[in-house]
Design an enzyme around this catalytic site. Structure first.
Site, PDB file in Angstrom:
ATOM      1  CB  SER A  87     -44.074  -1.987  -3.678  1.00  0.00           C
ATOM      2  OG  SER A  87     -44.079  -2.160  -5.079  1.00  0.00           O
ATOM      3  CG  HIS A 191     -48.157  -4.446  -6.731  1.00  0.00           C
ATOM      4  ND1 HIS A 191     -47.101  -5.318  -6.607  1.00  0.00           N
ATOM      5  CD2 HIS A 191     -47.648  -3.210  -6.496  1.00  0.00           C
ATOM      6  CE1 HIS A 191     -46.003  -4.634  -6.310  1.00  0.00           C
ATOM      7  NE2 HIS A 191     -46.303  -3.367  -6.240  1.00  0.00           N
TER       8      HIS A 191
END
Length: 763
Positions: A87, A191
């Protein structure tokens, strides 16, 4: 092989970086200036308890991990073979790879953290002790379609994201499967599809920066593949609303060979996950090993960075013997290649490896398996919604989204419903609910309210056209009368109508002639240049704006056909019939066996079910099949008579016995659009159309006793493809994987064009 990894949010801890700030005073001062506060104080003391807040966490982790990298580089100048990040950590990996300098990376991360901290719409929860198949099955079985898989951290470790009420419903479901379900203390469903607006806003922010391709391969979270050239901005924007595919990232590295992993940054979360994945998962082998090629000297950067070995993009898992083509010509600098055919802006817009899409195939033949395989190899296809019930379309799209994430590279077909506009509207509503971001609009004879609604809701439209008048319609903004109608009915927001008032109805056009769907007059050689000129004239009038690309479809079954399309001016290709004869196509083996033997002349025209009354015809297989002739007879009877009762009795009896396999009235009543109150001609059209629908279902099932009544949509491209691959590894259909077809078609097209260019230049 050496791999460095950088952790993401959740690894932060008070005291992190305390031994780094004095060691790198210049970068620390830059951080203070960019952030407007002391990064040392935040990381080492956290007096205001801000370190756990997203807008502070992300910059802090970036700075500490980036400084850790600079120290590592100083102490061990030998570069790693790959860089990865979880990430947020992907930004540090890109900094280490030379995609941007320290300050630029920090500015990006600062804005990312601000945008993500302001997002809402749900929560997140971890699921531990359940594998991917069981997680996806549980979400489907319990109608938890509002949840996305946000992180796939290990083979049996996931993070779900979505509305709080859906997570509450999911908890007992997964606990009933024996899994641990742990709610996470986060402010939003990161996400997942619910951060698309955040991703779009971040994409606009990225437009203000110049980012470079990495000098060391960086594996992207969104697809677990190395960043492709020119894709840094797009991939970073997608990452915010896409699944973090950490398990596949590690499996990809496993497929490259044995590697040592070192985590650079606070904590040891990634190191533990890598160890777990290595022990429990199989390597992901997606490309052959190739010799390293020399690359240019690295660019000057803040710190020395390593040269990057050039790797080939992913290809099919199993090697397949390529069909014969013209002799290869040594490629000079700038020579045409498979990945440079067509428009680079088109590949960038859709995130493609090649300027080639797989068009939708009626009845869900282009379904989840085909779309997922294409997307995972750098391609894109469209879900074939035509002929399916709405719940079947929804289930198919759910399966695609579960495999690819909310921002995956796929689209869906919107087939013009001349006789059933309500279905067309219902499909658009379903697409908007399901988060379908791109549609393939096909068969349209006019711009419809449903199409306008999708466009003015922010959807991307790739329009297939078979005439210059429809191409002109799609090049213009939505008709004002339709916009007013939708506003009056409350079906679109006034803000959207104003925002998209000057937007053309299509982002891109595809000229389709001679395809396996609707027959059209003209040829690609006459229609494609005409549409290109229309596009260019419109661009000259409109001035600056996104480029509308013009592609080609129909008859694309060989390198010669593809090369001709590019020479005529196509920016991209859309393949069709040839993808039906693949292991991934959702049709019967009987149909695939039949298609494998088709020659160019083995197709015929038959009435198209959705446009039966208009006389529109579709191309279908005639080899060993009687349906085209029988359907033509039915349409002729419909055209000549106003009702079934007007037909002579012997013919009526033969139709019921040999065609409908039941009474006329049962066939008419079985369809929803022709009840007892409908006029005779409409009821007749409905009953005769049922013969075509039944033929399609027989083919899908592969009914062995009814082959003569199979309806198999197919153009002559299938025969051309069979001729091309005869005697090669692609001759049996079980070797014709959809991504393999695309790769070979584009590679051999490039080789053919190089060969032809060399021949003409030597004359």
């Amino acid at each position: 092989m050496k791999v460095y990894g950088f952790p993401g949010q959740g690894s932060q801890a008070k005291g992190m970086g305390k031994d780094l700030f004095d060691e790198f005073p210049e970068q620390t001062a830059v951080a203070d200036a960019v952030l407007g506060y002391s990064i040392r104080e935040l990381c080492t003391q956290d007096p205001r308890r801000e370190l756990k807040l997203t807008q502070f966490t992300q910059p802090a982790l970036y700075v500490v991990s980036a400084l850790t990298w600079l120290r590592k580089l100083r102490d061990d100048p030998t570069p790693p073979d790959y860089l990865v990040g979880h990430s947020l950590g992907e930004y540090v990996a890109l900094f280490a790879a030379g995609a941007f300098d320290f300050e630029t990376g920090l500015r990006l991360v600062k804005r990312r953290g601000e945008l993500m901290s302001g997002a809402d719409g749900g929560r997140m929860a971890a699921v531990l002790g359940c594998d991917l198949d069981r997680v996806e099955q549980a979400l489907r079985d319990h109608q938890l379609t509002g949840l996305d898989i946000a992180n796939h951290n290990a083979p049996v470790q996931f993070v779900l994201a979505g509305p709080a009420d859906q997570l509450d419903l999911a908890k007992p479901v997964f606990e009933g499967l024996g899994a641990h379900f742990v709610s996470l203390n986060v402010s939003a469903p990161f996400h997942s599809r619910y951060l698309r607006e955040t991703a779009d806003e971040f994409a606009r922010y990225l437009d203000g920066f110049t980012l470079r391709d990495p000098d060391i391969p960086v594996i992207a979270n969104v697809d677990a593949r190395p960043y492709r050239p020119g894709e840094v901005k797009r991939t970073l924007a997608r990452q915010i609303a896409s699944t973090v595919r950490w398990t596949d990232t590690v499996r990809y590295l496993m497929g490259k060979g044995e590697f040592e992993f070192e985590e650079l940054g606070p904590g040891a979360v990634l190191r533990k996950l890598v160890t777990k994945i290595k022990a429990e998962a199989e390597p992901l082998v997606t490309e052959p090993q190739v010799p390293e090629q020399p690359v240019a000297e690295p660019r000057a950067a803040e710190q020395p960075v390593a040269e990057r070995p050039v790797t080939t993009p992913p290809v099919a898992e199993a090697p397949v013997t390529a069909p014969p083509v013209a002799a290869e010509v040594a490629a000079a600098p700038g020579a045409v290649g498979a990945e440079t055919l067509g428009a680079g802006t088109f590949r960038e817009r859709y995130g493609l490896r090649y300027a080639c899409l797989a068009g939708a195939m009626y009845g869900g033949v282009s379904g989840a398996e085909l779309l997922v395989r294409l997307a995972k190899s750098g391609g894109m296809g469209f879900f074939g919604s035509g002929g399916l019930a709405l719940d079947e379309v929804g289930a198919g799209l759910d399966a695609v989204r579960a495999a690819l994430g909310a921002d995956g590279a796929y689209g869906a077909n919107l087939l013009h419903q001349y006789a059933d506009p309500e279905r067309e509207s219902a499909l658009v509503d379903l697409f908007l609910r399901a988060g379908v971001r791109t549609i393939e609009a096909s068969g349209f004879l006019r711009i419809t309210p449903a199409l306008v609604k999708y466009r003015l809701s922010g959807g991307r439209v790739l329009a297939k056209v078979s005439s210059t008048d429809m191409a002109a319609s799609f090049l213009e903004p939505a008709p004002r009368r339709i916009v007013r109608q939708l506003l009056d009915e409350g079906r679109i927001a006034a803000a959207d109508a104003e925002r998209f008032a000057h937007l053309p109805m299509a982002d891109d056009l595809c000229v389709e002639v001679g395809a396996g769907w609707y027959d059209a007059t003209g040829t690609l050689a006459t229609l494609l240049p005409a549409v290109v000129r229309l596009r260019d004239a419109r661009a000259a009038r409109a001035g600056a704006g996104p480029r509308i690309h013009v592609g080609a479809a129909g008859g694309i079954g060989s390198p010669e056909a593809a090369a001709a399309a590019f020479v005529l001016g196509a920016d991209f290709l859309v393949t069709g019939s040839i993808n039906q004869c693949t292991p991934e196509a959702a049709t019967s083996e009987a149909v695939k066996d039949l298609l494998q033997e088709v020659e160019v002349h083995d197709v015929a025209l038959t009435p198209a079910p959705e446009m039966f009354e208009l006389g529109v015809r579709a191309q279908v297989v005639k080899r060993g099949v009687l349906l085209p002739a029988k359907a033509g007879k039915l349409h002729e009877l419909w055209r000549r008579h106003d009702s079934f009762e007007d037909i002579d009795a012997p013919t009526r009896r033969r139709i019921e016995e040999k065609f409908l396999h039941g009474s006329f009235h049962e066939a008419a009543a079985a369809e929803s659009d022709a009840g007892p109150g409908a006029d005779g001609k409409r009821r007749m059209a409905t009953a005769f159309r049922s013969y075509l629908h039944r033929g399609f279902r027989l083919a899908l099932r592969g009914d062995p006793g009814r082959k003569v009544d199979y309806l198999v949509y197919c153009g002559p491209a299938m025969g051309a493809f069979n001729s091309w691959v005869a005697g090669t590894g692609l001759e049996p259909w079980r070797s014709r994987h959809v991504d393999t077809i695309a790769e070979h078609l584009m590679s051999e097209t490039a080789a053919l064009l190089r060969d032809r260019a060399a021949r003409y230049s030597s004359r």
